[in-house]
Design an enzyme around this catalytic site. Structure first.
Site, PDB file in Angstrom:
ATOM      1  CD  GLU A  96      -2.754   1.073   2.525  1.00 45.74           C
ATOM      2  OE1 GLU A  96      -3.350   2.108   2.798  1.00 45.74           O
ATOM      3  OE2 GLU A  96      -2.788   0.044   3.238  1.00 45.74           O
ATOM      4  NE  ARG A 135       3.620  -7.589  10.977  1.00 46.51           N
ATOM      5  CZ  ARG A 135       3.091  -6.896   9.952  1.00 46.51           C
ATOM      6  NH1 ARG A 135       2.127  -7.414   9.237  1.00 46.51           N
ATOM      7  NH2 ARG A 135       3.521  -5.700   9.684  1.00 46.51           N
ATOM      8  CE  LYS A 189       3.009   0.157   4.828  1.00 43.45           C
ATOM      9  NZ  LYS A 189       2.553  -0.078   3.467  1.00 43.45           N
TER      10      LYS A 189
HETATM   11  P1  ATP Z   1       2.685  -2.238   8.051  1.00 39.34           P
HETATM   12  O1  ATP Z   1       2.102  -3.101   9.109  1.00 39.34           O
HETATM   13  O2  ATP Z   1       4.112  -1.931   8.217  1.00 39.34           O
HETATM   14  O3  ATP Z   1       1.896  -0.999   7.809  1.00 39.34           O
HETATM   15  P2  ATP Z   1       1.431  -3.454   5.867  1.00 39.34           P
HETATM   16  O4  ATP Z   1       1.190  -4.906   5.928  1.00 39.34           O
HETATM   17  O5  ATP Z   1       0.268  -2.590   6.100  1.00 39.34           O
HETATM   18  O6  ATP Z   1       2.671  -3.116   6.759  1.00 39.34           O
HETATM   19  P3  ATP Z   1       1.627  -3.346   3.061  1.00 39.34           P
HETATM   20  O7  ATP Z   1       2.077  -2.242   2.215  1.00 39.34           O
HETATM   21  O8  ATP Z   1       0.196  -3.708   3.042  1.00 39.34           O
HETATM   22  O9  ATP Z   1       2.083  -3.016   4.515  1.00 39.34           O
HETATM   23  O10 ATP Z   1       2.532  -4.623   2.823  1.00 39.34           O
HETATM   24  C1  ATP Z   1       2.882  -5.143   1.580  1.00 39.34           C
HETATM   25  C2  ATP Z   1       3.237  -6.585   1.761  1.00 39.34           C
HETATM   26  O11 ATP Z   1       4.317  -6.719   2.669  1.00 39.34           O
HETATM   27  C3  ATP Z   1       2.076  -7.368   2.313  1.00 39.34           C
HETATM   28  O12 ATP Z   1       1.942  -8.547   1.577  1.00 39.34           O
HETATM   29  C4  ATP Z   1       2.477  -7.641   3.730  1.00 39.34           C
HETATM   30  O13 ATP Z   1       1.940  -8.853   4.149  1.00 39.34           O
HETATM   31  C5  ATP Z   1       4.002  -7.665   3.659  1.00 39.34           C
HETATM   32  N1  ATP Z   1       4.589  -7.263   4.939  1.00 39.34           N
HETATM   33  C6  ATP Z   1       4.368  -6.126   5.623  1.00 39.34           C
HETATM   34  N2  ATP Z   1       5.032  -6.132   6.799  1.00 39.34           N
HETATM   35  C7  ATP Z   1       5.704  -7.298   6.852  1.00 39.34           C
HETATM   36  C8  ATP Z   1       6.575  -7.904   7.812  1.00 39.34           C
HETATM   37  N3  ATP Z   1       6.891  -7.297   8.962  1.00 39.34           N
HETATM   38  N4  ATP Z   1       7.085  -9.117   7.526  1.00 39.34           N
HETATM   39  C9  ATP Z   1       6.782  -9.731   6.376  1.00 39.34           C
HETATM   40  N5  ATP Z   1       5.972  -9.225   5.439  1.00 39.34           N
HETATM   41  C10 ATP Z   1       5.434  -8.019   5.658  1.00 39.34           C
HETATM   42 MG    MG Z   2      -1.424  -3.387   4.813  1.00 33.75          MG
END
Ligand code: ATP
Ligand code: MG
Length: 596
Positions: free
Chosen positions: A68, A293, A303
């Site tokens: 995102e 994760r 984020k």
């Molecule tokens: P955050 O919790 O940091 O805001 P998010 O999951 O909202 O992260 P996205 O931009 O939606 O961020 O993530 C893109 C991809 O990265 C998704 O498939 C998510 O599952 C993966 N991802 C995000 N954080 C992690 C993590 N700590 N470890 C592994 N994969 C991750």
């Molecule tokens: Mg997300």
């Protein structure tokens, strides 16, 4: 490197240094989970291999990385990137980059660009397959209409708060909205008017009509569309309604023909909902697979939290070298090779765990040890006068650029009457195990001579040591005594007259607690920020070969760590060095205690 502290006779130490270190490192590698086998045991690969055997999806493997664009990527995203792109590479498949840009209020073009830069930096290529969920807004709208026509979706006027209240809890079933049984005609009319912008934000939503008594809360008539009078970074003002992530995500995967939708565990409970949408619409069905994760000690990987650190000025931007963002790690001096190696070693699992940040540092040291040229620089200088060395004379001594890699050659370092050594390499009244310089004691200056301390000069008023007077033994040029005499330590040093001066930035963990990502004791996560995570040394004397060091180059400062010439704040006549990591490998220690 510990030769300053080591009681082993110095010549042996020096001679054996390269061999010794690589032995130790070989052991480290053996103790680590073996890279290949940990990956082939990865449960996601087992699923894919099973699918390939069954010729599911005509033997295709197609993954995607779906960020995102509401922040910069962090090391957790690197895990997902390496996994998705890595699987595609390994099974001769494809991996798309798709921006999940369904929320116009939080997304910015800056984030899109930074995400692309970071993925490229990591070494992956999505070729022409750069997609946006917003490209599918028309299709998603048509599908919403189809669900309305099939009696599977309705427009609801309950407020967000009421919807939450009606949803029930894990123990209580939900209640149906009074608007749930509207006619298809009425729903089509209202949804059309939502799209036309007739309703203010929050006045109504489109919900899927599934089951208000479902044990899975996600299945209790989830919201599919909301009214939002916001300008989208790509579709501009075309839309007054936006699909929710839940309505967009699975269908976007389906449109792109994704075979394996790999995501983190928090989406496990959403899987039945994604499956429901796809089954109702009768479209291509990707298989969603969840993995744990990455959580990393002494930092936060969210984020939302990272954005707060940036916006509230706790750090100097998303690429502050203390940040766990890919841009921060890059600016700190991390290499893509080290980050990829780390992602491979941690593997993938179904269970959440906290990975020690020292493993990441260990991967970095392994990489930089091979390629970073070694130089000498002083962080906290103590002036040394070699009283028997002629005033005005400067001689050039040969120094190895990397004792572990002779191909990296040698360079000249100037030696003169006035030098600097590290302040903490001298003690006036040394305790038993301090083997470095002390009054009357002889040590080796790396690549130069043996020197002996003969006098300590102090400030009259404060008593602070301002200078040491030493003599050198001209017979020991290169660092060896012809009579076989030994010294117990070897110090790094810099000649005063030829030194360049540079700013050096030392970093420590951003947070004080290993589990800083967990909000405990009712305290905000920022309560655990480390107030000493950055130390700036404004004018460090460094050997002159570093004049004009180009931004983006790596060095090992002997005994002090790996340093990286800052890509943002350096200028040709004034380089700034970021310490990427010290030389102390705490990961090796942790592992040998068996606590991994
Ligand atoms: P955050 O919790 O940091 O805001 P998010 O999951 O909202 O992260 P996205 O931009 O939606 O961020 O993530 C893109 C991809 O990265 C998704 O498939 C998510 O599952 C993966 N991802 C995000 N954080 C992690 C993590 N700590 N470890 C592994 N994969 C991750
Ligand atoms: Mg997300």
């Amino acid at each position: 490197m510990i030769f300053g502290l080591c009681p082993v006779p110095s010549r042996e130490l020096h001679n054996a240094e390269g061999r010794k270190k690589s032995k130790r490192e070989a052991k480290d590698t053996l103790d680590m989970p073996d890279k290949r086998s940990s990956v082939s045991q990865n449960f996601i690969k087992n699923i894919i291999e099973e699918d390939l055997r069954a010729n599911k999806n005509e033997g295709r493997v197609h993954t995607r990385f779906p960020p995102e664009p509401n922040g910069y990527l962090h090391i957790g995203h690197a895990k997902s990137i390496c996994l998705n792109f890595g699987l595609a590479q390994e099974y001769n498949g494809l991996c798309n980059l798709r921006f999940d840009d369904t929320n116009p209020t939080k997304e910015e073009e800056e984030f899109v660009e930074s995400i692309k830069e970071d993925i490229r930096w990591l070494g992956f290529d999505w070729e022409e397959r750069e997609y946006y969920a917003s490209d599918y807004f028309d299709q998603l709208y048509d599908w919403a209409i189809r669900l309305i026509k099939d009696g599977k979706a309705y427009v609801d006027h309950l407020s967000a708060e009421q919807i939450r209240e009606y949803r029930g809890t894990l123990t209580d079933p939900g209640r149906e909205s009074p608007y749930r049984n509207r006619t298809v005609k009425e729903n089509l009319d209202l949804f059309g008017r939502m799209k036309a912008g007739e309703f203010p934000d929050g006045a109504c939503v489109l919900r899927a009509k599934i089951d208000m008594a479902s044990p899975n809360l996600n299945m209790r008539d989830p919201v599919m569309y909301r009214v939002l009078h916001a300008t989208h970074h790509r579709t501009g003002d075309k839309w007054r309604i936006y699909p929710t992530y839940d309505f967009a995500h699975g269908q976007s995967d389906s449109i792109e023909g994704i075979t394996h939708s790999i995501c983190t565990l928090e989406f496990e409970d959403h899987r039945p909902l994604y499956d429901w949408f796809i089954d109702q619409l009768g479209i291509h069905h990707p298989q969603q697979i969840e993995f744990a994760r990455l959580n990393l000690s002494y930092t936060v990987l969210s984020k939302r939290k990272l954005l707060a650190l940036v916006e509230e000025g706790h750090v100097d931007g998303w690429d502050d070298p203390r940040m766990p963002t890919l841009s921060g790690l890059r600016r700190r001096g991390y290499t893509p090779e080290a980050v990829r190696d780390f992602c491979e070693r941690i593997g993938v699992a179904k269970r959440e765990s906290l990975v020690d940040i020292s493993l990441l540092e260990h991967c970095l040291r392994e990489d930089l040890n091979r390629r970073a040229p070694r130089v000498m620089g002083i962080l906290r200088p103590l002036r040394v006068v070699i009283t028997n060395y002629p005033e005005g004379r400067v001689e050039e001594l040969d120094a190895l650029n990397n004792p572990e890699n002779p191909e990296m050659g040698t360079r000249k370092v100037p030696f003169s009457r006035y030098l600097y050594i590290e302040r903490d390499d001298f003690m006036e009244d040394p305790p038993k195990k301090f083997y470095r310089l002390a009054p009357g004691r002889e040590v080796r200056l790396r690549y130069a001579y043996f020197i002996r301390c003969v006098d300590v000069v102090k400030d009259h008023k404060s008593g602070e040591i301002i200078e040491l007077h030493c003599t050198y033994d001209p017979e020991t040029r290169g660092g060896w005594a012809p009579d076989g005499r030994k010294v117990k330590s070897t110090l790094h040093w810099v000649s005063e007259g030829q030194a360049i001066r540079a700013e050096v930035r030392l970093y420590d963990h951003l947070f004080l607690r290993p589990d800083s990502d967990e909000e405990k004791d009712g305290l905000d996560f920022k309560a655990h920020l480390n107030p000493d995570s950055l130390e700036v040394l404004v004018s460090c004397p460094l050997e002159p070969s570093l004049a004009g060091a180009s931004p983006g180059s790596h060095y090992q400062f002997e005994r002090l760590g790996y340093f990286y010439v800052d890509t943002k704040d350096s200028s040709p006549d004034r380089p700034v060095f970021n310490r990427t990591a010290t030389l102390r490998d705490t990961w090796a220690k942790i592992r040998s205690r068996g606590s991994r």
